[in-house]
Design a protein around this motif. Structure first.
Motif, PDB file in Angstrom:
ATOM      1  N   LEU A   9      54.629 -78.236 -46.669  1.00  0.00           N
ATOM      2  CA  LEU A   9      53.295 -78.773 -46.969  1.00  0.00           C
ATOM      3  C   LEU A   9      52.607 -77.858 -47.953  1.00  0.00           C
ATOM      4  CD1 LEU A   9      51.848 -79.660 -43.441  1.00  0.00           C
ATOM      5  CD2 LEU A   9      52.658 -81.261 -45.162  1.00  0.00           C
ATOM      6  N   CYS A  10      51.849 -78.435 -48.872  1.00  0.00           N
ATOM      7  CA  CYS A  10      51.047 -77.608 -49.767  1.00  0.00           C
ATOM      8  C   CYS A  10      49.905 -76.993 -48.943  1.00  0.00           C
ATOM      9  CB  CYS A  10      50.482 -78.466 -50.899  1.00  0.00           C
ATOM     10  SG  CYS A  10      49.271 -77.566 -51.882  1.00  0.00           S
ATOM     11  N   PRO A  11      49.724 -75.682 -49.026  1.00  0.00           N
ATOM     12  CA  PRO A  11      48.716 -75.036 -48.163  1.00  0.00           C
ATOM     13  C   PRO A  11      47.333 -74.911 -48.817  1.00  0.00           C
ATOM     14  CG  PRO A  11      50.034 -73.362 -49.255  1.00  0.00           C
ATOM     15  CD  PRO A  11      50.486 -74.679 -49.795  1.00  0.00           C
ATOM     16  N   TYR A  12      47.158 -75.463 -50.013  1.00  0.00           N
ATOM     17  CA  TYR A  12      45.935 -75.133 -50.750  1.00  0.00           C
ATOM     18  C   TYR A  12      44.700 -75.927 -50.370  1.00  0.00           C
ATOM     19  CZ  TYR A  12      48.872 -72.141 -53.414  1.00  0.00           C
ATOM     20  OH  TYR A  12      49.741 -71.156 -53.750  1.00  0.00           O
ATOM     21  N   CYS A  13      44.850 -77.086 -49.768  1.00  0.00           N
ATOM     22  CA  CYS A  13      43.632 -77.758 -49.287  1.00  0.00           C
ATOM     23  C   CYS A  13      43.994 -78.613 -48.093  1.00  0.00           C
ATOM     24  CB  CYS A  13      42.928 -78.550 -50.396  1.00  0.00           C
ATOM     25  SG  CYS A  13      43.524 -80.218 -50.626  1.00  0.00           S
ATOM     26  N   ALA A  14      42.973 -79.183 -47.476  1.00  0.00           N
ATOM     27  CA  ALA A  14      43.159 -79.865 -46.202  1.00  0.00           C
ATOM     28  C   ALA A  14      43.873 -81.205 -46.334  1.00  0.00           C
ATOM     29  CB  ALA A  14      41.801 -80.072 -45.542  1.00  0.00           C
ATOM     30  N   VAL A  15      44.124 -81.664 -47.545  1.00  0.00           N
ATOM     31  CA  VAL A  15      44.847 -82.928 -47.681  1.00  0.00           C
ATOM     32  C   VAL A  15      46.262 -82.772 -47.116  1.00  0.00           C
ATOM     33  CG1 VAL A  15      45.669 -84.684 -49.296  1.00  0.00           C
ATOM     34  CG2 VAL A  15      43.481 -83.574 -49.707  1.00  0.00           C
ATOM     35  N   GLY A  16      46.847 -81.599 -47.321  1.00  0.00           N
ATOM     36  CA  GLY A  16      48.161 -81.330 -46.728  1.00  0.00           C
ATOM     37  C   GLY A  16      49.278 -82.156 -47.332  1.00  0.00           C
ATOM     38  N   CYS A  17      49.350 -82.208 -48.656  1.00  0.00           N
ATOM     39  CA  CYS A  17      50.388 -83.014 -49.313  1.00  0.00           C
ATOM     40  C   CYS A  17      51.779 -82.480 -48.986  1.00  0.00           C
ATOM     41  CB  CYS A  17      50.184 -82.989 -50.824  1.00  0.00           C
ATOM     42  SG  CYS A  17      48.600 -83.687 -51.307  1.00  0.00           S
ATOM     43  N   GLY A  18      52.722 -83.404 -48.896  1.00  0.00           N
ATOM     44  CA  GLY A  18      54.091 -83.015 -48.566  1.00  0.00           C
ATOM     45  C   GLY A  18      54.913 -82.743 -49.810  1.00  0.00           C
ATOM     46  N   LEU A  44      51.400 -84.662 -56.281  1.00  0.00           N
ATOM     47  CA  LEU A  44      50.815 -83.339 -56.038  1.00  0.00           C
ATOM     48  C   LEU A  44      49.805 -83.099 -57.154  1.00  0.00           C
ATOM     49  CD1 LEU A  44      53.942 -81.050 -55.339  1.00  0.00           C
ATOM     50  CD2 LEU A  44      52.304 -81.884 -53.648  1.00  0.00           C
ATOM     51  N   CYS A  45      48.740 -82.391 -56.843  1.00  0.00           N
ATOM     52  CA  CYS A  45      47.781 -82.050 -57.896  1.00  0.00           C
ATOM     53  C   CYS A  45      48.267 -80.771 -58.597  1.00  0.00           C
ATOM     54  CB  CYS A  45      46.387 -81.893 -57.293  1.00  0.00           C
ATOM     55  SG  CYS A  45      46.134 -80.325 -56.466  1.00  0.00           S
ATOM     56  N   PRO A  46      47.576 -80.303 -59.636  1.00  0.00           N
ATOM     57  CA  PRO A  46      48.054 -79.101 -60.347  1.00  0.00           C
ATOM     58  C   PRO A  46      48.250 -77.894 -59.430  1.00  0.00           C
ATOM     59  CG  PRO A  46      46.359 -80.193 -61.627  1.00  0.00           C
ATOM     60  CD  PRO A  46      46.435 -80.914 -60.316  1.00  0.00           C
ATOM     61  N   PRO A 177      42.161 -83.252 -54.906  1.00  0.00           N
ATOM     62  CA  PRO A 177      42.470 -84.295 -55.904  1.00  0.00           C
ATOM     63  C   PRO A 177      43.236 -85.504 -55.387  1.00  0.00           C
ATOM     64  CG  PRO A 177      42.896 -82.121 -56.807  1.00  0.00           C
ATOM     65  CD  PRO A 177      42.623 -81.922 -55.349  1.00  0.00           C
ATOM     66  N   ILE A 178      44.102 -85.310 -54.414  1.00  0.00           N
ATOM     67  CA  ILE A 178      44.916 -86.457 -53.989  1.00  0.00           C
ATOM     68  C   ILE A 178      44.075 -87.495 -53.236  1.00  0.00           C
ATOM     69  CG2 ILE A 178      46.934 -87.096 -52.565  1.00  0.00           C
ATOM     70  CD1 ILE A 178      47.570 -85.779 -55.330  1.00  0.00           C
ATOM     71  N   VAL A 179      42.927 -87.081 -52.706  1.00  0.00           N
ATOM     72  CA  VAL A 179      42.001 -88.053 -52.085  1.00  0.00           C
ATOM     73  C   VAL A 179      41.584 -89.098 -53.119  1.00  0.00           C
ATOM     74  CG1 VAL A 179      39.668 -88.312 -51.114  1.00  0.00           C
ATOM     75  CG2 VAL A 179      41.139 -86.438 -50.354  1.00  0.00           C
TER      76      VAL A 179
HETATM   77  S1  SF4 Z   1      45.491 -82.196 -53.033  1.00  0.00           S
HETATM   78 FE1  SF4 Z   1      46.468 -80.604 -54.286  1.00  0.00          FE
HETATM   79  S2  SF4 Z   1      45.821 -78.680 -53.322  1.00  0.00           S
HETATM   80 FE2  SF4 Z   1      45.424 -80.306 -51.840  1.00  0.00          FE
HETATM   81  S3  SF4 Z   1      47.262 -80.338 -50.539  1.00  0.00           S
HETATM   82 FE3  SF4 Z   1      47.542 -81.870 -52.185  1.00  0.00          FE
HETATM   83  S4  SF4 Z   1      48.654 -80.797 -53.800  1.00  0.00           S
HETATM   84 FE4  SF4 Z   1      47.806 -79.232 -52.428  1.00  0.00          FE
END
Ligand code: SF4
Length: 312
Positions: A9-18, A44-46, A177-179
């Protein structure tokens, strides 16, 4: 050893993208998109796309370091753990267990935070905290008081089915961003998007109604919207009467508040407050989005409560 795909999981925000980490000989060498992930659907965002760059960055701390003089020297994990244990033991003997404090991070997962709490309790210290308390305690207290639980009530995917989305205190196109993908899907289905933000942002660009409030006037705006909803007879009194308490106090607090006052305090034209309130309350499926632009004020808990009351 052949290459492996490790789900992560991406750890950078609460969206938690896989995503999948491509691991070759024990080292992450690439990423693959996880198209079956329910929220990110392979996107995935940047920040997420740069995950490997950060994972393999030369300045990333990978080993325990001990302060020696003005600098740090690398030490083994055994040595580091011994030092920590001895330091804590010394401290307990001298000052008692309550002198120990433990601070965990929201970058740690649930299990790690749980273990930190467990260690503090076992050692006999009540002083354990997490940095999420700064950001999220207004949500835990505010949503808990209004809805009975301090967490988001819907999943992100449900945004697609919303017919009106009211975003306040959030610049989600940059912060989460993914929201944005789910808000775009709702917009494609005809949803009205309302954004309350003093600034012009990439989130406000996608709004049908942008309420450019003066900073710190969120509650004034929300009270103005409540006033409109009540005076226009648009509140669902049957629902409110059967499921809520304290509505008389709320109405009493709005009694002498006027739309004109809300407009003057917030700097938002009265007509826009009316448009936003009606769009939100008339829609058959409205969603609220907020983040730290609401919670990190001295009145963060009241901001969250006012926002939740609009929803009821
Ligand atoms: S929106 Fe971007 S920062 Fe947030 S979990 Fe997804 S890829 Fe990571």
């Amino acid at each position: 050893m052949s290459k492996k795909l490790i789900p992560s999981l991406c750890p950078y925000c609460a969206v938690g993208c896989g995503l999948y980490l491509v691991v070759d000989k024990g080292k992450a060498t690439g990423i693959e998109y996880m198209t079956e992930h329910p929220t990110s659907e392979g996107a995935l965002c940047p920040k997420g796309n740069a995950i490997l760059e950060i994972l393999n960055h030369e300045e990333r701390l990978k080993y325990p370091m001990k302060k020696v003089g003005e600098g740090f020297v690398r030490i083994s994990w055994d040595e580091a753990l011994d030092m920590i244990a001895q330091g804590m033991t010394r401290n307990i003997r001298k000052h008692g267990a309550r002198s120990l404090g433990f601070l965990a991070s929201s970058r740690c997962n649930n299990e790690e935070n749980y273990l930190m709490e467990k260690m503090a309790r076992l050692l006999g210290s009540p002083h354990v905290d997490n940095c999420a308390r700064l950001c999220h305690s207004p949500t835990v207290v505010g949503l808990g008081a209004v809805f009975g639980t301090g967490a988001m009530t819907n999943n992100l995917i449900d945004l697609e089915n919303s017919r009106c989305i009211f975003a306040i205190g959030t610049n989600f196109t940059e912060a989460h961003p993914i929201v944005t993908r789910w808000v775009h899907k709702a917009k494609d289905n005809g949803a009205v998007v309302i954004v309350a933000d003093p600034r012009i942002t990439s989130t406000s660009w996608m709004a049908d109604i942008h309420l450019r409030i003066k900073p710190g006037t969120d509650i004034d705006l929300l009270r103005g919207m409540m006033k409109v909803i009540v005076e226009a007879g648009l509140a669902d009194w049957e629902f409110i009467g059967s499921r809520t308490v304290g509505v008389d106090e709320l109405l009493q607090s709005l009694k002498d508040y006027t739309l004109e006052e809300a407009a003057e305090k917030t700097g938002v034209p009265a007509g826009d407050i009316v448009r936003a309130a009606k769009a939100y309350v008339i829609s058959p499926a409205s969603a609220l989005l907020y983040s730290m632009g609401i919670t990190q004020h001295v009145c963060g808990t009241d901001n969250v409560k006012s926002l939740s009351l609009i929803h009821i």
